[in-house]
Motif scaffolding. Structure first.
Motif, PDB file in Angstrom:
ATOM      1  N   VAL A  88      53.276  66.069  -2.712  1.00  0.00           N
ATOM      2  CA  VAL A  88      52.203  66.889  -2.074  1.00  0.00           C
ATOM      3  C   VAL A  88      51.083  65.930  -1.375  1.00  0.00           C
ATOM      4  N   ARG A  89      50.492  65.116  -2.249  1.00  0.00           N
ATOM      5  CA  ARG A  89      49.346  64.240  -1.971  1.00  0.00           C
ATOM      6  C   ARG A  89      49.780  63.268  -0.799  1.00  0.00           C
ATOM      7  N   ASP A  90      51.132  62.760  -0.560  1.00  0.00           N
ATOM      8  CA  ASP A  90      51.717  62.002   0.415  1.00  0.00           C
ATOM      9  C   ASP A  90      51.726  62.882   1.697  1.00  0.00           C
ATOM     10  N   GLY A  91      51.644  64.223   1.505  1.00  0.00           N
ATOM     11  CA  GLY A  91      51.964  65.184   2.734  1.00  0.00           C
ATOM     12  C   GLY A  91      53.453  65.348   3.080  1.00  0.00           C
ATOM     13  N   GLN A 142      53.512  66.889  -7.124  1.00  0.00           N
ATOM     14  CA  GLN A 142      52.115  66.701  -6.991  1.00  0.00           C
ATOM     15  C   GLN A 142      51.818  65.362  -6.132  1.00  0.00           C
ATOM     16  N   ALA A 143      52.528  64.264  -6.489  1.00  0.00           N
ATOM     17  CA  ALA A 143      52.594  63.003  -5.769  1.00  0.00           C
ATOM     18  C   ALA A 143      53.075  63.203  -4.193  1.00  0.00           C
TER      19      ALA A 143
END
Length: 135
Positions: free
Chosen positions: A47-50, A44-45
């Motif tokens: 994903v948040r960082d693209g 998930q982290a």
């Protein structure tokens, strides 16, 4: 009030998900050589960082396998480049659809050409996301 996910739409999504090789967060962390007790949190982290594409299947976070360089334990650079270019209107599901369906420029899915035709894939993606202009 219409159902949130009409049956025909759910069927299309499930067929698409079934056509993509998916791994769970734990398997993705193993592939990336990340040791953690919280693989879901790590993914998930990312994903948040693209840095990675995920899809939800039956309430679980699933990761498309095509985006990895398994030999070197990393996400392919072209995936990160695509994620940087992607406009907010393009969902992960739609992005995966584009990446896994035959494309006229390649005669196969763009994801099948990762590592070989990265510049051409980025050019094709730029054309795909370009807003339609009507005269």
């Amino acid at each position: 009030m219409p159902p949130k996910n009409p049956p025909e739409k759910s069927g299309i999504k499930e067929r698409l998900l079934a056509s993509i090789d998916l791994i769970d967060a734990s398997q993705a962390c193993v592939l990336l050589r990340i040791e953690t007790k919280d693989p879901e949190g790590i993914i998930q982290a990312m994903v948040r960082d693209g840095a990675i594409i995920i899809l939800m299947r039956n309430g679980r976070t699933m990761v498309p396998l095509f985006q990895f360089d398994a030999e070197n334990g990393r996400v392919l650079d072209v995936v990160c480049d695509i994620l940087r270019l992607r406009p907010a209107r393009i969902s992960n599901l739609r992005l995966c659809y584009w990446l896994t369906r035959s494309h006229v420029d390649f005669g196969c899915a763009p994801a099948d050409q990762f590592g070989k035709e990265d510049a051409a894939i980025l050019a094709a993606f730029r054309r795909y996301i370009e807003p339609e202009r009507h005269g």
